[in-house]
Design a protein around this motif. Structure first.
Motif, PDB file in Angstrom:
ATOM      1  N   ASP A 299      96.078 127.536  -5.814  1.00 25.80           N
ATOM      2  CA  ASP A 299      96.993 128.099  -6.811  1.00 25.80           C
ATOM      3  C   ASP A 299      96.879 127.402  -8.167  1.00 25.80           C
ATOM      4  O   ASP A 299      97.325 127.936  -9.180  1.00 25.80           O
ATOM      5  CB  ASP A 299      98.442 128.020  -6.306  1.00 25.80           C
TER       6      ASP A 299
ATOM      7  N   ARG B 236      91.604 137.837  -5.767  1.00 27.40           N
ATOM      8  CA  ARG B 236      92.215 136.515  -5.638  1.00 27.40           C
ATOM      9  C   ARG B 236      92.863 136.329  -4.257  1.00 27.40           C
ATOM     10  O   ARG B 236      92.733 135.276  -3.642  1.00 27.40           O
ATOM     11  CB  ARG B 236      93.225 136.280  -6.758  1.00 27.40           C
ATOM     12  N   GLU B 237      93.540 137.357  -3.792  1.00 29.24           N
ATOM     13  CA  GLU B 237      94.204 137.266  -2.493  1.00 29.24           C
ATOM     14  C   GLU B 237      93.168 137.066  -1.377  1.00 29.24           C
ATOM     15  O   GLU B 237      93.360 136.245  -0.472  1.00 29.24           O
ATOM     16  CB  GLU B 237      95.038 138.527  -2.257  1.00 29.24           C
TER      17      GLU B 237
ATOM     18  N   PRO C  12      87.229 144.747  -5.956  1.00 30.94           N
ATOM     19  CA  PRO C  12      87.748 144.904  -7.318  1.00 30.94           C
ATOM     20  C   PRO C  12      88.701 143.744  -7.641  1.00 30.94           C
ATOM     21  O   PRO C  12      89.238 143.120  -6.734  1.00 30.94           O
ATOM     22  CB  PRO C  12      88.497 146.235  -7.277  1.00 30.94           C
ATOM     23  N   ASN C  13      88.920 143.501  -8.957  1.00 31.49           N
ATOM     24  CA  ASN C  13      89.631 142.274  -9.342  1.00 31.49           C
ATOM     25  C   ASN C  13      91.095 142.232  -8.906  1.00 31.49           C
ATOM     26  O   ASN C  13      91.662 141.161  -8.772  1.00 31.49           O
ATOM     27  CB  ASN C  13      89.468 141.979 -10.842  1.00 31.49           C
ATOM     28  N   THR C  14      91.717 143.387  -8.655  1.00 30.97           N
ATOM     29  CA  THR C  14      93.116 143.335  -8.211  1.00 30.97           C
ATOM     30  C   THR C  14      93.224 142.839  -6.760  1.00 30.97           C
ATOM     31  O   THR C  14      94.292 142.445  -6.317  1.00 30.97           O
ATOM     32  CB  THR C  14      93.802 144.717  -8.290  1.00 30.97           C
ATOM     33  N   LYS C  15      92.123 142.865  -6.022  1.00 35.40           N
ATOM     34  CA  LYS C  15      92.157 142.442  -4.611  1.00 35.40           C
ATOM     35  C   LYS C  15      91.496 141.077  -4.408  1.00 35.40           C
ATOM     36  O   LYS C  15      91.629 140.470  -3.346  1.00 35.40           O
ATOM     37  CB  LYS C  15      91.391 143.452  -3.742  1.00 35.40           C
TER      38      LYS C  15
END
Lengths: 296, 311
Positions: A193, A220-221, A215-218
């Motif tokens: 984090d 990091r998680e 894709p970038n919205t998925k």
């Protein structure tokens, strides 16, 4: 406030990020002129000198026992440890670095990571326990840097593996208790984090983990899930290796060399655009009596 | 007609540029307060506005940002590039610390640019109206509602008048309700005796430079509610995760998911604007284009919504 308290508060604020930024980004700072006026330091000698020299004079007043603020402590630490023991080429400095729910005042990375929590004579110890708890999740060594009256209290409040340092004179830091290196005790998720995504990926890469194509919205998680499985000690050592590169201040070396002693720490703690470096140096060479006109 | 007020940061200027045709066709006139030191972005935007025969008002004495102390560079830009372009006119902010004489001096200096006054904290309404004398009826005035009551505005009866109301409530992103009222001025401005209306879009009157990392990401979309006499409402689609300032991309994904679900329900009342199409496209790709673009899309949606409603 008494005159002395007003003076001290003004001197302390001279070293704030706001003043530093204005001088660098605008080439003038009305706040600087007002604070210098309020500092009670103005005399003919100061007026005849440069803005840069007036910072050194202000610092000399600030570092006297009783009024030392966080900047004096930061300054002592950076001069003694970062610029003294190490160098900008071999060590990195992190300021305001996130560690769990806290932000670390100052951390230095060389072979390991060391965080310094400053408790100046103006601070209280109320947040200390929580800060130490959070720092453990990210850093190998923890030092509490205190004013002399706090020493016994802090020794008692903290575990034996937490180091304690004391600002003996304004420029000398004494170690009261050595910190123990607990790189094995960091928490990979908390470290994750605190990192940028690209930094976390470099660490995973070193461990041979294949990074999914998402894709970038998925992203990091997904990376976080993988990061959580890494061994703590590996995570810590790789974090040090990666951050020393991505957060290196080596490029600032020449710039820092040209600054007055009292402002070197401010420059290490504030990110400026390259084009503002020269403007800051020029601004600092302006005669103080001329700079006082900014106030209007 | 509609006078959206923009603090001219990068994505505000891009929003105007990309909405230039819609603005021109609807006879809308953006008011731009330049806040960034470099005026290249402003110049590019005004060029586009002129190319499509649109209109814009440029504030020559900004109160916020890099030109707050001295608007000379803006005046120079207008004089050098836009004297012969009738679409671009000057805007003069009337602020708390100004005297009627200051205001008049600024007016005379920019007379060639058909200035509009934007009343924002000025206290000498009567004295200034008297000072304008015979010219009064030829002047144009925009009133920021938070600063100008009805009595204040009455001194300019007979002039061309616009009322600007900030419908956006500033809060931490995490604290926005899912849905709330925005404004009804697009319906009621004639009842207020006004020739036009304005707002601060979905950004608000509060000016902040940059700002820290966001704990929550929000997408703000306005819509007309036919069941409430066509008053305008606003959705705040806010991310679910909000404990750390990390992963804005993932948080955008969560907010976007809520938006698309609402839109697909068929009960949203959201107009099918170019911005909504682009947001759906981003949802399909799972792509986060950056917070600036998200803000831009929110503003474009707002402009197109008002344009569609008034058509």
């Amino acid at each position: 406030m008494t005159t002395a308290a007003t003076n001290l508060s003004a001197i302390s604020r001279l070293f704030s990020t706001t003043v530093f930024r204005e001088l660098a980004e605008k080439g003038r700072s009305p706040l600087f002129a007002r604070l210098l006026e309020d500092s009670g330091l103005m005399d003919t000698q100061l007026a005849a000198g440069t803005v840069g020299a007036s910072f050194d004079s202000a610092f000399a007043a600030l570092r006297k026992a009783g009024g030392r603020d966080e900047y004096v402590y930061k300054s002592a630490l950076t001069h003694n440890i970062l610029l003294g023991r190490h160098s900008l080429c071999t060590a990195s400095l992190l300021t305001e670095f996130r560690a769990g729910l806290c932000k670390a005042d100052l951390a230095i990375l060389n072979g390991t990571s060391t965080v310094y929590e400053i408790k100046s004579e103006r601070d209280t110890l109320s947040r200390l326990e929580n800060q130490v708890k959070n720092y453990r999740k990210v850093f190998a060594k923890i030092y509490i840097v205190v004013a002399e009256p706090f020493i016994d209290q802090v020794l008692e409040l903290t575990d034996a593996d937490v180091g304690v340092m004391c600002l003996a004179r304004w420029n000398r830091v004494n170690t009261v208790r050595e910190a123990v290196d607990r790189a094995d005790a960091v928490c990979p998720i908390t470290v994750f984090d605190s990192l940028r995504l690209a930094e976390a990926i470099m660490i995973l890469d070193r461990f041979g983990v294949v990074i999914p194509d998402l894709p970038n919205t998925k992203m990091r998680e997904a990376v976080k899930q993988k990061f959580a499985l890494l061994p703590p000690k590996f995570v810590h050592n790789e974090m040090v290796r990666v951050l020393k590169r991505t957060r290196s201040l080596a490029a600032l070396s020449d710039f820092i060399d040209q600054l007055p002693h009292s402002l070197k720490t401010a420059a290490l703690c504030t990110t400026l655009r390259l084009k503002d470096h020269q403007r800051l140096l020029t601004t600092l060479s302006i005669p103080t009596h001329q700079a006082m006109e900014w106030a209007i | 007609m509609y006078y959206p007020y923009f603090r001219g940061k990068q994505f505000e200027l891009i929003a105007i540029r990309e909405s230039a045709v819609v603005l021109a066709q609807s006879n809308f006139c953006p008011i731009i307060e330049p806040v960034k030191e470099t005026l290249n972005g402003l110049h590019k935007t005004l060029t586009e506005v002129c190319r499509v025969h649109g209109k814009a008002i440029v504030i020559v004495n900004p109160v916020h940002g890099d030109h707050a102390e001295d608007g000379k560079e803006i005046t120079d830009l207008l004089t050098e590039e836009y004297l012969d372009k009738p679409g671009v006119s000057a805007g003069i902010l009337l602020r708390a610390n100004m005297t009627p004489a200051d205001a008049l001096a600024c007016y005379q200096k920019h007379l060639a640019h058909k200035p509009m006054f934007i009343h924002m904290g000025f206290t000498e309404a009567r004295a200034f109206a008297e000072l304008l004398g015979d010219n009064l009826s030829k002047t144009r005035h925009a009133f920021v509602e938070a600063h100008c009551g009805k009595l204040y505005r009455r001194h300019y009866d007979g002039c061309f008048r616009v009322l600007i109301r900030d419908g956006f409530r500033k809060r931490k992103n995490a604290d926005h309700p899912p849905l709330e009222e925005f404004s009804d001025l697009h319906v009621t401005y004639p009842d207020e005796g006004m020739n036009g209306f304005g707002d601060f879009l979905t950004v608000g009157d509060d000016f902040s430079e940059g700002g820290g990392p966001a704990y929550a990401v929000a997408i703000h979309l306005t819509f007309i509610e036919p069941k409430k006499d066509d008053a305008m409402y606003i959705y705040h689609f806010v991310s679910t995760t909000r404990d750390t300032p990390t992963d804005p991309a993932g948080k955008f994904g969560q907010a976007l998911e809520k938006l698309v679900q609402k839109y697909n329900s068929g009960t949203s009342n959201l107009y099918d604007t170019s911005a909504v199409k682009e947001l759906q496209d981003l949802h399909d790709k799972g792509h986060f284009p950056g917070l600036g673009v998200v803000k831009k899309l929110s503003m474009k949606h707002h402009i197109e919504t008002i344009a569609t409603y008034l058509r």
